[in-house]
Scaffold this motif. Sequence first.
Motif, PDB file in Angstrom:
ATOM      1  N   GLY A 192       0.811  -1.207   0.000  1.00 46.11           N
ATOM      2  CA  GLY A 192       0.000   0.000   0.000  1.00 46.11           C
ATOM      3  C   GLY A 192       0.846   1.259   0.000  1.00 46.11           C
ATOM      4  N   HIS A 193       0.231   2.357   0.437  1.00 47.15           N
ATOM      5  CA  HIS A 193       0.885   3.660   0.404  1.00 47.15           C
ATOM      6  C   HIS A 193       1.587   4.013   1.714  1.00 47.15           C
ATOM      7  CE1 HIS A 193      -0.874   5.123  -3.440  1.00 47.15           C
ATOM      8  NE2 HIS A 193      -1.891   4.322  -3.114  1.00 47.15           N
ATOM      9  N   ALA A 194       1.371   3.229   2.776  1.00 49.23           N
ATOM     10  CA  ALA A 194       1.934   3.618   4.071  1.00 49.23           C
ATOM     11  C   ALA A 194       2.096   2.401   4.968  1.00 49.23           C
ATOM     12  CB  ALA A 194       1.044   4.662   4.752  1.00 49.23           C
ATOM     13  N   ILE A 195       3.021   2.529   5.899  1.00 48.84           N
ATOM     14  CA  ILE A 195       3.183   1.569   6.993  1.00 48.84           C
ATOM     15  C   ILE A 195       2.860   2.329   8.276  1.00 48.84           C
ATOM     16  CG2 ILE A 195       4.786   0.106   8.261  1.00 48.84           C
ATOM     17  CD1 ILE A 195       6.405  -0.093   5.615  1.00 48.84           C
ATOM     18  N   VAL A 196       1.870   1.846   9.008  1.00 52.90           N
ATOM     19  CA  VAL A 196       1.398   2.538  10.202  1.00 52.90           C
ATOM     20  C   VAL A 196       1.747   1.703  11.423  1.00 52.90           C
ATOM     21  CG1 VAL A 196      -0.604   3.516  11.377  1.00 52.90           C
ATOM     22  CG2 VAL A 196      -0.476   3.556   8.876  1.00 52.90           C
ATOM     23  N   GLY A 197       2.452   2.325  12.366  1.00 51.99           N
ATOM     24  CA  GLY A 197       2.832   1.618  13.580  1.00 51.99           C
ATOM     25  C   GLY A 197       1.633   1.360  14.476  1.00 51.99           C
ATOM     26  N   PRO A 198       1.752   0.467  15.463  1.00 54.45           N
ATOM     27  CA  PRO A 198       0.630   0.192  16.362  1.00 54.45           C
ATOM     28  C   PRO A 198       0.261   1.444  17.154  1.00 54.45           C
ATOM     29  CG  PRO A 198       2.658  -0.798  17.196  1.00 54.45           C
ATOM     30  CD  PRO A 198       2.954  -0.305  15.833  1.00 54.45           C
ATOM     31  N   PRO A 199      -1.032   1.689  17.378  1.00 50.64           N
ATOM     32  CA  PRO A 199      -1.437   2.884  18.137  1.00 50.64           C
ATOM     33  C   PRO A 199      -0.932   2.811  19.573  1.00 50.64           C
ATOM     34  CG  PRO A 199      -3.302   1.410  17.808  1.00 50.64           C
ATOM     35  CD  PRO A 199      -2.184   0.860  16.987  1.00 50.64           C
TER      36      PRO A 199
ATOM     37  N   ALA B 240      -7.913   7.262   5.387  1.00 46.77           N
ATOM     38  CA  ALA B 240      -9.197   6.591   5.181  1.00 46.77           C
ATOM     39  C   ALA B 240      -9.333   6.124   3.731  1.00 46.77           C
ATOM     40  CB  ALA B 240     -10.331   7.544   5.539  1.00 46.77           C
ATOM     41  N   GLY B 241      -9.601   4.858   3.525  1.00 48.19           N
ATOM     42  CA  GLY B 241      -9.751   4.292   2.192  1.00 48.19           C
ATOM     43  C   GLY B 241      -8.465   4.117   1.427  1.00 48.19           C
ATOM     44  N   VAL B 242      -7.336   4.433   2.058  1.00 48.37           N
ATOM     45  CA  VAL B 242      -6.038   4.302   1.395  1.00 48.37           C
ATOM     46  C   VAL B 242      -5.448   2.933   1.730  1.00 48.37           C
ATOM     47  CG1 VAL B 242      -3.674   5.177   1.276  1.00 48.37           C
ATOM     48  CG2 VAL B 242      -5.599   6.776   1.471  1.00 48.37           C
ATOM     49  N   PRO B 243      -5.053   2.137   0.721  1.00 48.96           N
ATOM     50  CA  PRO B 243      -4.401   0.854   1.034  1.00 48.96           C
ATOM     51  C   PRO B 243      -3.107   1.090   1.813  1.00 48.96           C
ATOM     52  CG  PRO B 243      -5.040   0.978  -1.277  1.00 48.96           C
ATOM     53  CD  PRO B 243      -5.203   2.363  -0.717  1.00 48.96           C
TER      54      PRO B 243
ATOM     55  N   ASP C 265      -8.072  -3.396  -1.210  1.00 47.17           N
ATOM     56  CA  ASP C 265      -8.746  -3.162  -2.491  1.00 47.17           C
ATOM     57  C   ASP C 265      -9.101  -1.692  -2.694  1.00 47.17           C
ATOM     58  OD1 ASP C 265      -8.649  -5.890  -2.999  1.00 47.17           O
ATOM     59  OD2 ASP C 265     -10.518  -6.242  -1.902  1.00 47.17           O
ATOM     60  N   GLY C 266      -8.665  -0.842  -1.753  1.00 49.75           N
ATOM     61  CA  GLY C 266      -8.986   0.581  -1.894  1.00 49.75           C
ATOM     62  C   GLY C 266      -8.223   1.220  -3.038  1.00 49.75           C
ATOM     63  N   HIS C 267      -8.748   2.351  -3.510  1.00 48.91           N
ATOM     64  CA  HIS C 267      -8.122   3.036  -4.642  1.00 48.91           C
ATOM     65  C   HIS C 267      -7.748   4.469  -4.305  1.00 48.91           C
ATOM     66  CE1 HIS C 267      -9.077  -0.320  -7.271  1.00 48.91           C
ATOM     67  NE2 HIS C 267     -10.332  -0.294  -6.819  1.00 48.91           N
ATOM     68  N   ALA C 268      -7.993   4.886  -3.068  1.00 49.04           N
ATOM     69  CA  ALA C 268      -7.689   6.270  -2.702  1.00 49.04           C
ATOM     70  C   ALA C 268      -6.181   6.472  -2.638  1.00 49.04           C
ATOM     71  CB  ALA C 268      -8.324   6.609  -1.358  1.00 49.04           C
ATOM     72  N   THR C 269      -5.737   7.631  -3.096  1.00 46.34           N
ATOM     73  CA  THR C 269      -4.322   7.993  -3.048  1.00 46.34           C
ATOM     74  C   THR C 269      -4.164   9.176  -2.108  1.00 46.34           C
ATOM     75  OG1 THR C 269      -3.968   7.237  -5.323  1.00 46.34           O
ATOM     76  CG2 THR C 269      -2.321   8.736  -4.379  1.00 46.34           C
ATOM     77  N   PRO C 270      -3.312   9.066  -1.095  1.00 42.83           N
ATOM     78  CA  PRO C 270      -3.183  10.164  -0.135  1.00 42.83           C
ATOM     79  C   PRO C 270      -2.397  11.331  -0.711  1.00 42.83           C
ATOM     80  CG  PRO C 270      -1.586   8.460   0.368  1.00 42.83           C
ATOM     81  CD  PRO C 270      -2.430   7.930  -0.780  1.00 42.83           C
ATOM     82  N   ALA C 271      -2.603  12.507  -0.122  1.00 43.99           N
ATOM     83  CA  ALA C 271      -1.807  13.673  -0.494  1.00 43.99           C
ATOM     84  C   ALA C 271      -0.387  13.504   0.036  1.00 43.99           C
ATOM     85  CB  ALA C 271      -2.444  14.944   0.080  1.00 43.99           C
ATOM     86  N   THR C 272       0.512  14.309  -0.473  1.00 50.47           N
ATOM     87  CA  THR C 272       1.902  14.229  -0.033  1.00 50.47           C
ATOM     88  C   THR C 272       1.986  14.424   1.481  1.00 50.47           C
ATOM     89  OG1 THR C 272       2.595  15.172  -2.146  1.00 50.47           O
ATOM     90  CG2 THR C 272       4.210  15.170  -0.354  1.00 50.47           C
ATOM     91  N   PRO C 273       2.589  13.492   2.206  1.00 51.99           N
ATOM     92  CA  PRO C 273       2.544  13.554   3.680  1.00 51.99           C
ATOM     93  C   PRO C 273       3.224  14.785   4.250  1.00 51.99           C
ATOM     94  CG  PRO C 273       4.072  11.843   2.929  1.00 51.99           C
ATOM     95  CD  PRO C 273       3.300  12.286   1.734  1.00 51.99           C
ATOM     96  N   ALA C 274       4.309  15.251   3.650  1.00 49.34           N
ATOM     97  CA  ALA C 274       5.031  16.391   4.225  1.00 49.34           C
ATOM     98  C   ALA C 274       4.203  17.674   4.163  1.00 49.34           C
ATOM     99  CB  ALA C 274       6.355  16.586   3.491  1.00 49.34           C
TER     100      ALA C 274
END
Length: 504
Positions: A74-81, A131-134, A165-174
């Motif tokens: 996907g577009h990101a790796i998210v650490g555990p909350p 949200a909705g971003v793989p 299966d999401g298709h959303a693309t996030p904005a540039t994170p910076a």
Amino acid sequence: MSTRMSPSDSPVTAPHSPFPPSRPGYWVALIIGVILAVLGLSLVAFGASALAFQNYQRDGEYASTDLSTVQSTGHAIVGPPFNVNLSGMSGPGVPAVADLASFRIEATSMLPDQEVFIGIGESSRVSEYLAGVPHSEVRDVAYGGARQWPGSRAWNVDAVDRFPDGHATPATPADQDFWEVSASGSGTQEISWDLASGDWLLVIMNADATRPVWVEGSVGVRSDLAARDLGPLGTGLLLAGLVSLALGVLLLLIGATGLGRNLAAATAPPVRRGPYPARLDADLSQAPSRWLWLVKWLLAIPHFFVLALLGVSVLFTTIAAGVGILFTGRYPKSWFFFTVGVLRWSWRVGFYSYSALATDRYPPFTLASTDYPADFRVDYPERLSRGLVLVKWWLLAIPHYLIVGLFTGGTMVAWSYAAPAGMGRMSASVSVLGLLVLFIAVVLLVTGRHHRGMADFALGINRWVYRVNTYALLLRDEYPPLRLDQGAQEPAETQLADRRERST
């Protein structure tokens, strides 16, 4: 299959004198000794860890994990909350928040010419952004299947895909304004973050928000408070642990000596009748009930507690006996018979429960030989090799460890399942001996009879295990035979001679 008693089914026991009652003081000394020894080892471990952690903090350094590779399609790796609540952490005498802990996260993209982004932000804002971003969420960080302290070199990061299966693309994170701290660029990027109250998420992405993400990174932590105060605390714990350990081992050895002396006085002279001076015998003349095996794990719990205590005792008596053998060539007789008694107790419990499932008679709470339908004996050696004591328990026994591991070690079986939060994984460990005893239980449940062929096989595996235990615990120098001697009784010398003659 019939289980009528035959001459070979009856356990062969040498006559022995009545077992003299043990003084309760020996058991009290043993129990207190084990408790103090375990407490001492724990304090030593905590003290050493505190000193090591303080050493990591010198000169502003971070105690860090080794580099670990994490990937996401996907577009990101998210650490555990993680939630931080620092309410009440201010005022006179309370250390500054920055003194408690500071974290450092480093990441380097493994993709050529790809810049990397690292950021920590509030959970709600990050979740809204993705949200909705793989992406992939890190659920666990482990080493060898178990959680470990930093410093290991084989960390595994377990990530679960979200919205694959999401298709959303996030904005540039910076370009986002909700990051508490962030870094973006080529090469290795690093952020440092002091504890702050709130719900937080760590996010690692490609700087241009493309997919996939493939990075190598590490996490470090430092505490100015720990750097100042852990030294005296660690030293105190280490000294207290050493004192507790020394006193515990002394009491433990006194208890084992007294109990073993009683066993030695009641043990008959050896009667060599098999291929090895350690003999595991059983009586299969009485089939167990159809149903009792379902609850034997519960009924045997008191024995499991006692065996755990005795197992710790055997560890220390074996170490002490090894030192004695190294200098004198003799195994102290009282410790020898104490160790054999513990192995005998263990075999009786295994025979009753889930190493053989061969009797409904409850095992007695004693180290001595009795009329129980399972027994284990080892001939006392007058002399032992001083040199072998250094290598036989680990180097020479490796072939046996591999074979015994095949019989008794678990084979991992894993499977996945769908869950509302994503994909989950479950695993189970199954051994050959465990499966064999399970088949015995099923046959017993259906037919009410003990399957003799499978029972003989299970006893052969147990016999091999106890021979290896005898060798590894320094009780004998004779190398265990690489042979599965099945059946309730040890093969007699005449049977072995006939077998050798047929083979030639």
